[in-house]
Write a protein that holds these residues in place. Sequence first.
Motif, short mmCIF file in Angstrom:
data_model
loop_
_atom_site.label_atom_id
_atom_site.label_comp_id
_atom_site.label_asym_id
_atom_site.label_seq_id
_atom_site.Cartn_x
_atom_site.Cartn_y
_atom_site.Cartn_z
N ILE A 92 -2.38 -9.59 5.33
CA ILE A 92 -2.24 -9.04 3.54
C ILE A 92 -4.26 -8.18 3.87
O ILE A 92 -4.69 -7.23 2.94
CB ILE A 92 -2.58 -10.25 2.89
N MET A 93 -4.92 -9.31 4.21
CA MET A 93 -6.54 -8.80 4.74
C MET A 93 -6.46 -7.53 4.80
O MET A 93 -7.02 -6.34 4.84
CB MET A 93 -7.51 -10.12 4.55
N LYS A 94 -5.82 -7.88 6.38
CA LYS A 94 -6.31 -6.17 6.87
C LYS A 94 -5.42 -4.76 5.89
O LYS A 94 -5.62 -4.25 5.65
CB LYS A 94 -5.26 -6.48 8.18
N ASP A 95 -4.20 -5.14 5.44
CA ASP A 95 -3.77 -4.10 4.74
C ASP A 95 -4.25 -3.58 3.49
O ASP A 95 -4.83 -2.47 3.26
CB ASP A 95 -2.24 -4.75 4.10
N MET A 96 -5.17 -4.40 2.62
CA MET A 96 -5.79 -4.26 0.65
C MET A 96 -6.57 -3.99 1.84
O MET A 96 -6.90 -2.97 1.59
CB MET A 96 -5.63 -5.61 0.57
N GLY A 97 -7.46 -4.27 2.86
CA GLY A 97 -8.70 -3.69 3.22
C GLY A 97 -9.12 -2.07 3.42
O GLY A 97 -10.21 -1.00 3.30
N GLU A 98 -7.73 -2.11 4.25
CA GLU A 98 -7.68 -0.23 4.78
C GLU A 98 -6.82 0.30 3.83
O GLU A 98 -6.92 1.79 3.68
CB GLU A 98 -6.41 -0.53 5.92
N TYR A 99 -6.02 -0.16 2.26
CA TYR A 99 -5.96 1.32 1.48
C TYR A 99 -5.63 1.03 0.55
O TYR A 99 -5.41 1.68 -0.27
CB TYR A 99 -4.28 0.79 1.35
#
Length: 384
Positions: A92-99
């Motif tokens: 989740i942290m990865k996804d939010m940071g990328e998008y």
Amino acid sequence: MNIIESGSIEERIELLAKTIEPFADRADENDKHGKFPFENFEDLKSIGYPALTVPTKYGGAAIGLKEMLKYQELISKADGSTGLSIGWHMGIMKDMGEYNTWEEEKYAEVARDTARTGALLNNAATEPATGSPTRGGRPETTAEKNDDGWLINGRKSFTTLSPILTYFVVSASVDGTEAVADFLIRNDRDGLSVDETWDSIAMKGSGSHDIVMDNVQVDEDDLVVYRTGGQKRPAGWLLHIPACYLGIAKAARDAAVSFATEYSPNSIEGTISDLPNVKQKIGEIELAILESDHLLYSVAEKWDDADEEARLMMGPELGAVKLSVVNKAIEIVDLSMRIVGAKSLSEKSRLQRYYRDVRAGLHNPPMDDMTIVHLANQSISKFI
């Protein structure tokens, strides 16, 4: 040593492998007594693991999907519950940071907290009346606007990591509208409580209890996502799920092959690993692992290299990875138990825990039936 500062993947794997050495023994004890593995998360926090997927500008390492999955598989091989649980936060942290899913200031607050203190976050989306959120049910949890922000009421089930989460991302129906929104709720908000309902025989250490919100007041800017409809984009980070179950399967393989090379009944010379029927099963296990490794990591690498347009087309492919790898993991554990025989059902055998844990993958998203339909629709569309 901090894993963020490690210079290479090999160094990070070495540090992580050393950190998780006690996890397997703890998993036996925690499974037996239904305990949450608090010590495991303290160990992961001590090396900065929760911040690996956080963008570098907020103190993380912004690692790619393929790299993340390698670490997740390694943790899950030691303890599936810990691997699956931390995987939700990492993805989740990865996804939010990328998008840039949230307003930057709000995400930055959580990301810096993760890098500084090891703060953990997970979505709370499932409800008894709606089932899996991937099925599209409207939340019965409600959000009512007031002068101070939003008043949240409801109950969420299967909230993995609930005993130690700093942040809950709660989906709720917005009162008076057709919209559904996500709200960021800190664990210290009045009216928020954890109801310890988790009684599953699989993934006992995941702490997937219910959370209850009884007039929880949040600020106006705690509304982080507002949805009025439309299809969700593919989520590559959900590959942490098959990575977890592949890790469990490899642990089962190791247990079975170790047993086969040591067990020597007096009816034969040598060990049972010399028997053709046992070699057949070991070979089938290795084939399934080889196929799963290639599928999981080739698709993860494809995701890392793809632009946004290409990623939007990868939904069915991502679902296929989950379906194939999880079902092969179940097959691998079954074959491993057939090698060991009745001893695999002993409480002292880790194989009986692997058997219970690996089946939980069938109930993680996306569901097999949905994946098959999406693959069929993709095929049909080419001829219409």
